[in-house]
Scaffold this active site. Structure first.
Site, short mmCIF file in Angstrom:
data_model
loop_
_atom_site.label_atom_id
_atom_site.label_comp_id
_atom_site.label_asym_id
_atom_site.label_seq_id
_atom_site.Cartn_x
_atom_site.Cartn_y
_atom_site.Cartn_z
N PRO A 2 -21.94 29.31 21.22
CA PRO A 2 -22.88 29.21 20.11
C PRO A 2 -22.54 30.20 18.99
CG PRO A 2 -23.95 29.91 22.16
CD PRO A 2 -22.50 29.94 22.40
N GLU A 3 -22.40 29.70 17.81
CA GLU A 3 -22.26 30.55 16.62
C GLU A 3 -23.52 30.35 15.77
OE1 GLU A 3 -18.44 30.46 14.74
OE2 GLU A 3 -17.40 30.23 16.63
N LYS A 69 -26.45 35.72 14.90
CA LYS A 69 -26.43 34.84 16.09
C LYS A 69 -27.52 35.21 17.08
CE LYS A 69 -21.41 34.68 15.69
NZ LYS A 69 -20.15 35.11 16.36
N ARG A 280 -8.90 37.24 20.03
CA ARG A 280 -9.36 35.85 20.05
C ARG A 280 -8.23 34.92 19.64
NH1 ARG A 280 -13.34 38.94 17.50
NH2 ARG A 280 -15.43 38.42 18.18
#
Length: 290
Positions: A2-3, A69, A280
């Site tokens: 989820p962003e 977020k 990432r």
DNA sequence: TGAATTGACCGGGAGC
DNA sequence: TGCTCCCGGTCAATT
């Protein structure tokens, strides 16, 4: 994962159901209880499980909002206000159901960790497969200083100015642009998926350092990020991996992603490449992105 | 003092 | 089938 757009979807779905409701009682999974007993900060942070259960009971949910977020549950009890801050981590999800058995996907049903029973019926359920998410009960935002250090909301007045000022600071200027736009102190809510998309659209190589991008291009990049986040909110978010909205439904933004998770560049057909930036995975087109 | 790195929190799933 | 290891958002601790 989820962003910001996914969290926005959760908040929009949760708010009309949760606002005005009072929490009758709280149950916590044995998994979390055992982890907490071992001294780990599993899901429930900064407070013992026992205190969390006692403190949450009787709370009335006054509002549900999003900050970056994070989901903020604005709570009231005995004339006092406080804040339950929820981050979904990698695999967290909220469900509003009558029974845990109503959660259709087994991987979420099997990892239910906190159940809030609401007065008048119904459950507010937090499920988290990998337990990277968090629930933090605070008196106010200032009780958890990292929350105050977050960049402004990307859609808020002042977010562009903040972004440009921070991006010009030496500690950020010398870093790769992709790392900088994913840094919540510089820009709120832009995670790996949308950072990948934004720099692809701008034809910027993920390793390019921030100082080697002109002010004009940084302005354009900011516009692109905001537009992508808005597009994704409108599409119900990207359902990559384990994100589901409040009803366990998937969004459709993943179908619109041009570079994240792609094997070939949709513009030129080149095979995409990937590298690690700030630990990432960064997928990019070696032909288009310079 | 601040920046950079590492560790903590984990189960799914890919690959062997 | 079963084992190993990579993956990642964020904060806290350590270097």
């Amino acid at each position: 994962m989820p962003e910001l757009p996914e969290v926005e979807g959760v908040v929009r779905a949760l708010a009309p159901i949760a606002i005005g409701r009072t929490i009758q009682n709280v149950t916590v999974s044995d998994t979390v209880i055992k982890s907490k007993q071992l001294g780990k900060e599993a899901v429930i942070k900064g407070i013992t499980t026992e205190d969390f259960i006692v403190d949450m009971a009787g709370m009335t949910i006054g509002n549900v909002t999003r900050r970056s977020k994070y989901i903020y549950f604005h709570l009231m009890k005995d004339g006092n206000t406080c804040l339950l801050v929820s981050h979904l981590g990698m695999t967290g999800a909220w469900f509003t159901v009558d029974s845990v058995d109503d959660i259709t996907e087994m991987k979420f049903r099997n990892h239910v960790h906190v159940v809030f029973t609401l007065e008048g019926g119904g459950l507010l359920v937090y499920s988290d497969i990998r337990r990277f998410g968090e629930l933090r009960l605070l008196g106010c935002e200032a009780d958890h200083p990292p929350l105050l250090k977050m960049a402004p909301e990307p859609f808020a007045t002042g977010a562009r100015k903040h972004f440009l000022e921070f991006a010009a600071m030496p500690k950020y200027a010398r870093k790769p642009i992709k790392e900088v736009i994913m840094d919540g102190h510089v820009l709120s809510g832009c995670g790996n998926i949308y950072a990948t998309e934004a720099i692809y659209k701008m034809k910027i190589h993920p390793e390019r350092t921030t100082e080697r991008i002109s002010l004009k291009r940084k302005n354009e990049l900011f516009d692109v990020i905001v537009a992508i986040l808005q597009e994704s909110i409108d599409a119900g978010g990207s359902s990559i991996s384990d994100y589901r909205n409040i009803n366990g439904e998937a969004g459709t933004m993943q179908d619109r992603l041009k570079m994240y998770g792609r094997k070939f560049c949709p513009a030129c057909g080149s095979a995409t490449e990937s590298m690690k930036i700030a630990s990432r995975t960064s997928v990019y087109c070696p032909t288009c992105q310079k």
